[in-house]
Write an enzyme that holds these catalytic residues in place. Structure first.
Site, PDB file in Angstrom:
ATOM      1  N   ASP A 109      40.036  36.571  44.995  1.00  0.00           N
ATOM      2  CA  ASP A 109      40.514  36.843  43.640  1.00  0.00           C
ATOM      3  C   ASP A 109      41.205  35.620  43.058  1.00  0.00           C
ATOM      4  O   ASP A 109      41.621  34.706  43.771  1.00  0.00           O
ATOM      5  CB  ASP A 109      41.492  38.016  43.652  1.00  0.00           C
ATOM      6  CG  ASP A 109      42.740  37.720  44.477  1.00  0.00           C
ATOM      7  OD1 ASP A 109      42.573  37.210  45.609  1.00  0.00           O
ATOM      8  OD2 ASP A 109      43.859  37.969  44.006  1.00  0.00           O
ATOM      9  N   GLU A 110      41.332  35.626  41.748  1.00  0.00           N
ATOM     10  CA  GLU A 110      42.137  34.646  41.009  1.00  0.00           C
ATOM     11  C   GLU A 110      41.894  33.213  41.491  1.00  0.00           C
ATOM     12  O   GLU A 110      42.812  32.513  41.907  1.00  0.00           O
ATOM     13  CB  GLU A 110      43.624  35.020  41.113  1.00  0.00           C
ATOM     14  CG  GLU A 110      43.919  36.361  40.448  1.00  0.00           C
ATOM     15  CD  GLU A 110      45.372  36.792  40.565  1.00  0.00           C
ATOM     16  OE1 GLU A 110      45.830  37.557  39.688  1.00  0.00           O
ATOM     17  OE2 GLU A 110      46.049  36.379  41.518  1.00  0.00           O
ATOM     18  N   ALA A 111      40.622  32.821  41.437  1.00  0.00           N
ATOM     19  CA  ALA A 111      40.236  31.464  41.846  1.00  0.00           C
ATOM     20  C   ALA A 111      39.669  30.715  40.642  1.00  0.00           C
ATOM     21  O   ALA A 111      38.452  30.640  40.459  1.00  0.00           O
ATOM     22  CB  ALA A 111      39.201  31.536  42.970  1.00  0.00           C
TER      23      ALA A 111
END
Length: 519
Positions: A280-282
């Protein structure tokens, strides 16, 4: 009404009481000995006649199920396995505490609704001592939860000893200060401690899923080994909340080797067959500028950086698969189906328009676990995730499907710096969540659940919960809820958005300089 949370599948109350104030004398198979001794430890031996409990394990019963028959002279338990027996004892314990040792005569037939009933604890932001983590495991058993998802790595700290890369804990386990404090914070678990924790969980019939978040949320690792980043930048362990733009470089062979080396040690510690890879959140700002990543995209014939992430996760997934381990990720960028179908999704960012995509993925053969941030992120305010919303949620999300394996409640800790705050956030919402994943929808009734709350709160306090939120506080009104949310959003004041913009400009300048030099 029986004071048991989660509510049993079926229960028939009868007249009379069984007197257990003198304690219990349990006759159970040898394989149940550990659960029996644990149950004895809850109650000091009292005066008077002990109530006899006869236990049998019955293979014809489903896994984790049990029959509990309480009469005025004796108790009998039949369970499908040792876990079912442990759950029967937990129900018996709740009845004992609620009645002061006088048990209602009843026949209880109980079984879980979902096979995956999880609790996620983030120790990456704020480290928790092993004893406090174990206490959460005890609470999981009390609530008949069976999967412990342990979030071990973050931008703000690396918490697991990796012998091949000792700097991860020597340097990466400590940050100079936290969001609202001026003191350093840190800590990590040795491999021996984590093996001890796994054994502790297994004794309570709980599987453990470790999470090593990648390719994002890796700034603590990059601090230790700068070559993991696209531009070999020396970065500090992150001190503040927010999505970081420096992530693992997917274009370097060293990165994949590092990840596989780490996971080789992780699977030796955690033998339950699952490893969570985050995903996530990359943000891809660095990858767009990175010559290594752009070359890898070109060489593989990929369309863009999102496909590069899917390729990277697929490589790691295949490495785990060779070891008999299944990969899991958050659904984040993968909601469109880019992730390999044999990667289990823990779905956190569910929106109405994405539900049909999620269902289509289950139709393709993907296993899914509901980790919806609303209402299952326990760190969020009671205004955002009130007790009633946690209880009344449709766990299936869209419609029933056999590959919807269950759900998890998640306690992220960037605003949970100590155990008292953790308990305030968790209880009583964990009780509402446990009932949502154990008890069928048609059998749940919120008002009846509230009627059981006084006994439930007494049970929690008797078992070491330091702060239990009242029902009224857990369902705040509009005015109080508004100010609660406003206070919670103060974290935004520590967001490094401006820092990210400035840093992005520096990296872009650095990338251009290197490109010009190479040309």
């Amino acid at each position: 009404m029986l004071n048991i949370i989660p509510k049993p599948f079926k229960a028939l109350e009868r007249e009379g009481k069984a007197d257990a104030r003198g304690g219990y004398e349990i006759f159970a198979p040898e394989k149940c000995k550990r659960d029996t001794l644990r149950f004895y430890s809850y109650f000091p031996e009292g005066k008077g006649t002990k109530l006899k409990v006869n236990v049998t394990l019955d293979d014809s019963l489903a896994r984790e199920s049990y029959l509990l028959d309480i009469s005025d002279g004796a108790i009998s338990i039949a369970a499908g396995d040792a876990a079912g027996y442990a759950y029967a004892l937990e129900s018996l314990r709740q009845l004992h505490v609620a009645g002061g040792g006088l048990l209602p005569c009843a026949l209880i037939e109980d079984k879980p609704r979902f096979s995956h009933r999880g609790f996620m604890l983030d120790v990456g932001r704020y480290f928790m001592p092993l004893d406090e983590v174990k206490k959460f495991v005890d609470f999981m058993l009390m609530h008949k939860l069976n999967v412990f998802h342990l979030h071990l790595t973050e931008d703000q700290g690396w918490r697991v000893e990796i012998k091949k890369y000792p700097l991860l804990t020597k340097l990466g386990s400590r940050r100079s200060h936290t969001n609202f404090g001026i003191r350093p914070h840190g800590g990590f678990y040795t491999q021996a401690q984590l093996k001890e924790l796994v054994s502790y969980c297994h004794e309570r019939h709980i599987a453990v899923i470790p999470e090593i978040d990648m390719p994002g949320h890796m700034q603590a690792a990059i601090h230790c080994y700068p070559q993991l980043s696209c531009f070999d930048r020396k970065l500090p362990v992150a001190t503040h909340w927010g999505v970081k733009h420096d992530i693992l470089c997917a274009g370097k062979d060293f990165t994949l080797q590092f990840v596989c080396d780490v996971l080789d040690e992780i699977v030796e510690i955690f033998p339950d067959g699952f490893v969570h890879l985050g995903g996530d959140e990359a943000p891809k700002m660095r990858w767009k500028l990175c010559p290594h990543c752009q070359k890898r995209i070109k060489d593989l014939g990929l369309k863009d950086e999102n496909q590069l992430q899917a390729h990277f996760i697929s490589q790691v997934k295949d490495h785990l698969k060779l070891k008999g381990v299944r990969a899991m990720t958050w659904n984040e960028d993968e909601i469109s189906g880019k992730a390999p179908v044999d990667v289990t999704w823990t779905i956190w960012n569910v929106t109405e328009k994405e539900l049909h995509k999620m269902y289509a993925e289950m139709e393709r053969g993907r296993e899914v676990v509901n980790c919806s941030s609303v209402p299952n992120y326990l760190d969020l305010t009671y205004n955002k995730c009130p007790l009633k919303a946690v209880y009344t949620q449709p766990v299936d999300i869209c419609k029933p499907h056999p590959l919807m394996k269950g759900a998890e409640a998640s306690l992220w800790t960037e605003q949970v710096p100590n155990i008292r705050r953790a308990h305030f956030k968790t209880f009583p919402r964990l009780g509402a969540f446990a009932e949502a994943v154990w008890t069928p929808d048609l059998m749940r009734n919120y008002d009846e659940f509230l009627a059981r709350m006084p006994a439930y709160i007494r049970l929690l306090k008797a078992n070491g919960v330091k702060k239990v939120t009242s029902v009224k506080r857990a369902n705040p009104g509009k005015v109080f809820g508004f100010f609660e949310q406003l206070w919670f959003e103060k974290v935004q004041l520590c967001w490094h958005g401006l820092h990210n913009l400035i840093d992005d400009a520096k990296v872009a300048k650095l990338a251009k300089k290197r490109l010009d030099k190479n040309e």
